[in-house]
Design a protein around this motif. Structure first.
Motif, mmCIF file in Angstrom:
data_model
loop_
_atom_site.group_PDB
_atom_site.id
_atom_site.type_symbol
_atom_site.label_atom_id
_atom_site.label_comp_id
_atom_site.label_asym_id
_atom_site.label_seq_id
_atom_site.Cartn_x
_atom_site.Cartn_y
_atom_site.Cartn_z
ATOM 1 N N UNK A 120 0.904 -1.201 -0.010
ATOM 2 C CA UNK A 120 0.040 0.095 0.032
ATOM 3 C C UNK A 120 0.860 1.272 -0.047
ATOM 4 N N UNK A 121 0.395 2.300 -0.570
ATOM 5 C CA UNK A 121 0.761 3.651 -0.591
ATOM 6 C C UNK A 121 -0.234 4.637 0.157
ATOM 7 N N UNK A 122 0.046 5.360 1.211
ATOM 8 C CA UNK A 122 -0.913 6.278 1.582
ATOM 9 C C UNK A 122 -0.363 7.818 1.463
ATOM 10 N N UNK A 123 -1.293 8.617 1.204
ATOM 11 C CA UNK A 123 -1.070 10.109 1.092
ATOM 12 C C UNK A 123 -2.045 10.886 1.962
ATOM 13 N N UNK A 124 -1.344 11.687 3.030
ATOM 14 C CA UNK A 124 -2.130 12.545 3.489
ATOM 15 C C UNK A 124 -2.418 13.600 2.944
ATOM 16 N N UNK A 125 -3.787 14.215 2.509
ATOM 17 C CA UNK A 125 -3.907 15.486 1.790
ATOM 18 C C UNK A 125 -3.432 16.574 2.197
ATOM 19 N N UNK A 126 -3.645 16.934 3.452
ATOM 20 C CA UNK A 126 -3.058 18.189 3.928
ATOM 21 C C UNK A 126 -1.546 18.253 3.971
ATOM 22 N N UNK A 127 -0.952 17.191 4.392
ATOM 23 C CA UNK A 127 0.618 17.305 4.446
ATOM 24 C C UNK A 127 1.062 17.516 3.046
ATOM 25 N N UNK A 128 0.668 16.663 2.174
ATOM 26 C CA UNK A 128 0.958 16.937 0.679
ATOM 27 C C UNK A 128 0.669 18.241 0.067
ATOM 28 N N UNK A 129 -0.349 18.962 0.785
ATOM 29 C CA UNK A 129 -0.724 20.412 -0.005
ATOM 30 C C UNK A 129 0.132 21.167 0.708
ATOM 31 N N UNK A 234 -5.428 22.211 -4.134
ATOM 32 C CA UNK A 234 -4.414 21.435 -3.264
ATOM 33 C C UNK A 234 -3.969 20.375 -3.899
ATOM 34 N N UNK A 235 -4.807 19.298 -4.174
ATOM 35 C CA UNK A 235 -4.357 18.114 -4.742
ATOM 36 C C UNK A 235 -5.329 17.833 -6.134
ATOM 37 N N UNK A 236 -4.658 17.821 -7.120
ATOM 38 C CA UNK A 236 -5.448 17.655 -8.333
ATOM 39 C C UNK A 236 -5.884 16.203 -8.581
ATOM 40 N N UNK A 237 -4.975 15.270 -8.470
ATOM 41 C CA UNK A 237 -5.446 13.905 -8.388
ATOM 42 C C UNK A 237 -4.057 13.123 -7.896
ATOM 43 N N UNK A 238 -4.136 11.767 -8.049
ATOM 44 C CA UNK A 238 -3.403 10.801 -7.279
ATOM 45 C C UNK A 238 -2.545 9.925 -8.360
ATOM 46 N N UNK A 239 -2.378 10.448 -9.417
ATOM 47 C CA UNK A 239 -1.520 9.639 -10.515
ATOM 48 C C UNK A 239 -0.013 9.419 -10.259
#
Length: 373
Positions: A120-129, A234-239
């Motif tokens: 798995x790979x996880x992405x925290x939206x706020x952190x990424x932003x 902030x996040x356009x997509x997860x490609x």
């Protein structure tokens, strides 16, 4: 970019050897809010603040799965056309409720003995932003020796402050069209954030370092990564997670659940192999591929698990573990065992785009849960 060049750079910087064997990866996802953007009263999807996007599933060596899928489906006796996490756990179930359900217990018991690996790979939206602000400081202030651990600590402190003060931070972002500032606004943006941090007089060494560096960047009116973007997006997509997996495991084949947006984003695959587009992936209808359905259950369970870990303390976990049935404790043991097994195969199978504080918090609570089963 040539995929072999990317992989060599990644391996050198991470210290993780490459995995060059052929594996078959199957994926599903949870927490996809499509686009995460600022609004005049916050963000368009508040659930994206507390829930990660997770891309994950199962894999095996070669082309033929080692598992008996018929056995799983016979045991579950599901009448629906496909199994999903919500089918087995019940709609709206939290993690503790889910592992109390017999179908989830049967699923995990089967998965542990199936011969499959999880990933798995996880992405925290706020952190990424928000971490592009820190990375922008790194680009412009080259006089400082920014080691990777120091950068991670800066990002963690900044993320912790943002989450604690969203009601004040998000309006500032919105007013300045973050993450697409014009040069004339950079000084005021940096100073306003700096003043806000200072007003709380937080006794945090790394946050104070970040604040001072932010002021310095304000004087120079430069934030390298916070310009020429779509205002408010902030996040356009997860490609990036999908293409990253395809590139890192370039000798493998990657099977994703059919989704128009994901398929469209991978048409612009940024990696090449032997001069042509890297093309080691396929999109499959989950109704016709049971291993994608298995992946749905796995990532659905992970989403619920990470949510409760983020909300928990060591004391609350200890208290909860004391109340679990033996069957629920066995589920906890299996989940930890599956993650350990994946990391032993290749460390990058378990990936987190998140604050180092949160990664360590989750890891420590998972280890505690494993000790208490």
């Amino acid at each position: 970019m040539d995929v072999d060049q990317y992989r060599n750079i990644w391996s050198t910087s991470s210290g993780i050897p490459l995995l060059n064997e052929k594996y078959s990866f199957y994926y599903d996802e949870t927490g996809n809010v499509r686009k995460f953007r600022l609004t005049d009263n916050g963000v368009n999807a508040e659930e994206a603040i507390v829930n990660d996007f997770i891309l994950g599933g199962v894999l095996f060596n070669g082309n033929s799965p080692p598992c008996n899928l018929e056995l799983l489906y016979d045991e579950l006796k599901i009448q629906a056309p496909e199994i999903k996490f919500r089918t087995l756990a019940g709609r709206g179930a939290d993690f503790w409720t889910a592992i109390g359900k017999k179908p989830i217990q049967q699923f995990l018991t089967w998965l542990e003995s199936s011969g499959l690996y999880v990933h798995y790979a996880t992405l925290n939206n706020m952190y990424y932003s928000i971490v592009d602000i820190v990375d922008s400081l790194f680009v412009t202030q080259t006089q400082f020796n920014f080691g990777p651990e120091w950068l991670e600590a800066l990002k963690a402190s900044w993320h912790r402050f943002v989450v604690a003060h969203l009601d004040e931070i998000l309006p500032i972002f919105y007013r300045y069209d973050y993450p697409s500032l014009v040069k004339a606004d950079i000084k005021d943006f940096c100073y306003e954030l700096s003043d806000l941090i200072q007003s709380y007089d937080d006794d945090d060494f790394y946050l104070e370092n970040f604040r001072q560096l932010l002021k310095e960047n304000g004087r120079g009116e430069e934030l390298f990564f916070i310009k020429d973007n779509t205002p408010g997006l902030l996040v356009e997509e997860y490609s990036g997670l999908r293409t990253g997996r395809c590139a890192l495991y370039k000798d493998s084949i990657h099977y994703f659940d059919e989704e128009a947006e994901a398929e469209s984003s991978l048409e612009a695959m940024p990696f090449t192999l032997n001069g042509g587009k890297l093309d080691n992936y396929k999109f499959i209808d989950s109704k016709t591929e049971r291993l994608i359905q298995v992946s749905d259950v796995w990532v659905g369970l992970l989403g619920k698990l990470f949510f409760i870990l983020d909300e928990s303390t060591q004391d609350s976990i200890k208290s909860k573990m004391e109340s679990l049935t033996e069957e629920q404790k066995e589920c906890v043991r299996i989940i930890n065992s599956l993650i350990d097994r994946a990391e032993n195969l290749h460390r990058a199978l378990i990936q987190s785009v998140n604050s180092i504080d949160m990664v360590q918090h989750r890891g420590s609570l998972l280890a505690l849960m494993d000790e208490l089963v």
